[in-house]
Design a protein around this motif. Structure first.
Motif, PDB file in Angstrom:
ATOM      1  N   ARG A   1       0.806  -1.217   0.000  1.00  0.00           N
ATOM      2  CA  ARG A   1       0.000   0.000   0.000  1.00  0.00           C
ATOM      3  C   ARG A   1       0.838   1.265   0.000  1.00  0.00           C
ATOM      4  NH1 ARG A   1      -3.433  -0.199   5.139  1.00  0.00           N
ATOM      5  NH2 ARG A   1      -4.386   1.660   4.217  1.00  0.00           N
ATOM      6  N   ILE A  22       3.674   6.207   4.163  1.00  0.00           N
ATOM      7  CA  ILE A  22       2.715   7.090   3.502  1.00  0.00           C
ATOM      8  C   ILE A  22       2.444   6.598   2.089  1.00  0.00           C
ATOM      9  CG2 ILE A  22       3.380   9.135   4.838  1.00  0.00           C
ATOM     10  CD1 ILE A  22       4.925  10.116   2.340  1.00  0.00           C
ATOM     11  N   GLN A  71      -3.075  14.688  -2.130  1.00  0.00           N
ATOM     12  CA  GLN A  71      -3.454  13.876  -0.979  1.00  0.00           C
ATOM     13  C   GLN A  71      -2.296  12.978  -0.548  1.00  0.00           C
ATOM     14  OE1 GLN A  71      -5.996  10.474  -1.544  1.00  0.00           O
ATOM     15  NE2 GLN A  71      -7.028  10.788   0.418  1.00  0.00           N
ATOM     16  N   ARG A 118      -1.800   9.852   2.290  1.00  0.00           N
ATOM     17  CA  ARG A 118      -2.408   8.974   3.295  1.00  0.00           C
ATOM     18  C   ARG A 118      -1.311   8.507   4.245  1.00  0.00           C
ATOM     19  NH1 ARG A 118      -4.733   4.090   1.025  1.00  0.00           N
ATOM     20  NH2 ARG A 118      -3.412   4.468  -0.786  1.00  0.00           N
ATOM     21  N   LEU A 143      -0.388   5.953   6.513  1.00  0.00           N
ATOM     22  CA  LEU A 143      -0.815   4.585   6.766  1.00  0.00           C
ATOM     23  C   LEU A 143      -0.378   4.091   8.138  1.00  0.00           C
ATOM     24  CD1 LEU A 143       0.133   3.125   3.281  1.00  0.00           C
ATOM     25  CD2 LEU A 143      -2.110   3.957   4.023  1.00  0.00           C
ATOM     26  N   TYR A 165      -3.867  17.815   1.605  1.00  0.00           N
ATOM     27  CA  TYR A 165      -4.397  17.288   2.853  1.00  0.00           C
ATOM     28  C   TYR A 165      -3.824  15.904   3.144  1.00  0.00           C
ATOM     29  CZ  TYR A 165      -7.888  15.040  -0.232  1.00  0.00           C
ATOM     30  OH  TYR A 165      -8.508  14.321  -1.224  1.00  0.00           O
ATOM     31  N   VAL A 166      -3.798  15.598   4.434  1.00  0.00           N
ATOM     32  CA  VAL A 166      -3.281  14.324   4.930  1.00  0.00           C
ATOM     33  C   VAL A 166      -4.431  13.551   5.555  1.00  0.00           C
ATOM     34  CG1 VAL A 166      -1.683  13.190   6.528  1.00  0.00           C
ATOM     35  CG2 VAL A 166      -1.013  15.319   5.375  1.00  0.00           C
ATOM     36  N   ASP A 167      -4.657  12.349   5.065  1.00  0.00           N
ATOM     37  CA  ASP A 167      -5.710  11.488   5.602  1.00  0.00           C
ATOM     38  C   ASP A 167      -5.063  10.404   6.457  1.00  0.00           C
ATOM     39  OD1 ASP A 167      -7.836   9.873   6.168  1.00  0.00           O
ATOM     40  OD2 ASP A 167      -8.284   9.319   4.098  1.00  0.00           O
ATOM     41  N   ALA A 168      -5.417  10.372   7.733  1.00  0.00           N
ATOM     42  CA  ALA A 168      -4.883   9.363   8.655  1.00  0.00           C
ATOM     43  C   ALA A 168      -6.059   8.622   9.274  1.00  0.00           C
ATOM     44  CB  ALA A 168      -4.019  10.013   9.730  1.00  0.00           C
ATOM     45  N   THR A 190      -8.681  13.982   8.792  1.00  0.00           N
ATOM     46  CA  THR A 190      -8.078  14.713   7.681  1.00  0.00           C
ATOM     47  C   THR A 190      -7.528  16.051   8.138  1.00  0.00           C
ATOM     48  OG1 THR A 190      -9.633  13.690   6.135  1.00  0.00           O
ATOM     49  CG2 THR A 190      -8.479  15.665   5.382  1.00  0.00           C
ATOM     50  N   ARG A 203      -0.136   9.038  13.870  1.00  0.00           N
ATOM     51  CA  ARG A 203      -1.253   8.093  13.928  1.00  0.00           C
ATOM     52  C   ARG A 203      -0.865   6.900  14.783  1.00  0.00           C
ATOM     53  NH1 ARG A 203      -4.113   5.148   8.652  1.00  0.00           N
ATOM     54  NH2 ARG A 203      -5.413   3.660   9.839  1.00  0.00           N
ATOM     55  N   TYR A 254     -12.900  15.396  11.209  1.00  0.00           N
ATOM     56  CA  TYR A 254     -13.163  13.965  11.378  1.00  0.00           C
ATOM     57  C   TYR A 254     -14.671  13.750  11.316  1.00  0.00           C
ATOM     58  CZ  TYR A 254     -13.072   9.207  13.274  1.00  0.00           C
ATOM     59  OH  TYR A 254     -13.211   7.861  13.452  1.00  0.00           O
TER      60      TYR A 254
END
Length: 339
Positions: free
Chosen positions: A128, A157, A167, A169, A171, A188-191, A195, A207, A225
């Protein structure tokens, strides 16, 4: 065993681990050895627990992570008594049972540690991630737009840039982002669903299993969130931070701007936080397993600066300052416990 309960088995397992520590600390003391022999003979449960524990200890001595050298040599490893022969043979030859009532928490952790330190990062995470780090490894990643991501140890990531957005992520683990401003392409960072949207900034996102912590060094970000009820949405400025759990709770996590992401300099800084947070912060820097024993010590509030480059010595400093004890069971298994 007739009449034995799961609590009895857990008690025997815990006591077996305590005897490992006592026999390591003073293997030639006649009083210690006599006490151990009396405990061993007192119950078949004790004999069974000791056979499994001594076997795990023996096997752990050969466990070596494939990806890193030891941080520090272990203390001298005396040869432990093996216990009654019938139980020793059973522990070495029997297949693992699908259910073992009263399975020892700490001994299971020690045994699992042998597998964990050898196995390496999960294959799925490798598939991933676009960028990831191993134990005690720091990595700077130049992103396609000129922004920079710096990964803490044991972090990963995935990068997904498109024409109208950027974006990342997160991980696993922790990363610092220094973002090039581009109003036409939000960053943006999605964890895990939490976000962090950049409004022009440098910031850190961490995370873990329970949630996400965002802290800002420069500029502004917005943390959202949607999984909370009501949904979380908060704007952060330099020196501000926010902890969002996956259960939807929030808590301020302020930190002076010049101390945000101190791990980039191999430092762990804590101010009036539980001791367990220091341990968790040091785990990615240690090529093995850290076991924390004692809820009282784990909850104790601590303040300090710790050298992540030498995690065992950092643990020793924590123990010395706050009344704990550090025992290295092998070069790869360290136990931090109450004195």
């Amino acid at each position: 065993m007739k009449g034995a309960t799961s609590d009895d088995a857990r008690r025997a397992d815990d006591e077996a681990v305590e005897w490992v520590i006592l026999l390591r600390e003073d293997p030639d003391a006649a009083e210690t050895r006599a006490g151990f022999e009396a405990w061993l003979a007192a119950s078949p449960l004790n004999a069974r627990a000791w056979a499994a524990t001594a076997h795990a200890y023996d096997r752990a001595g050969d466990a070596r992570p494939a990806y890193a050298p030891p941080v520090r040599a272990a203390e001298a490893r005396p040869v432990l008594p093996g216990g009654p022969l019938p139980y020793l043979r059973r522990s070495r030859t029997a297949r693992a049972a699908p259910r073992l009532p009263g399975r020892r928490a700490l001994v299971a952790a020690v045994t699992a540690a042998c597998v964990t330190v050898i196995a390496g990062p999960a294959v799925l995470l490798h598939l991933r991630a676009d960028h990831l780090t191993g134990t005690a490894e720091l990595r700077a990643v130049a992103l396609p737009d000129g922004s920079v991501a710096r990964l803490a140890p044991a972090s990963a990531i995935a990068v997904a840039y498109a024409g109208n957005h950027r974006q990342i992520r997160l991980l696993k683990g922790e990363a610092w982002f220094d973002v090039r401003h581009d109003p036409a392409r939000p960053f943006y960072v999605d964890a895990g669903g939490v976000t962090t949207t950049v409004l022009g900034t440098a910031f850190d996102v961490r995370r873990d299993a329970a949630g996400v912590t965002t802290q800002v060094a420069r500029g502004r970000v917005r943390v959202d969130y949607a999984g909370a009820a009501p949904p979380v949405s908060a704007e952060l400025t330099p020196g501000a931070g926010l902890r969002v759990t996956f259960a939807g709770t929030t808590a301020p996590a302020p930190l002076p701007a010049d101390q945000v992401a101190a791990w980039r300099n191999r430092q762990i800084i804590v101010r009036d936080r539980p001791a367990t947070e220091v341990v968790e912060a040091l785990r990615p820097w240690f090529a093995g397993v850290i076991i924390l024993r004692g809820e009282g010590f784990a909850r104790q509030r601590v303040t300090g600066l710790y050298n992540a480059a030498n995690p065992v010595e950092a643990l020793r400093g924590l123990a010395q300052a706050y009344g704990g004890r550090v025992t290295t069971v092998t070069p790869w298994i360290v136990v931090l416990s109450e004195s």
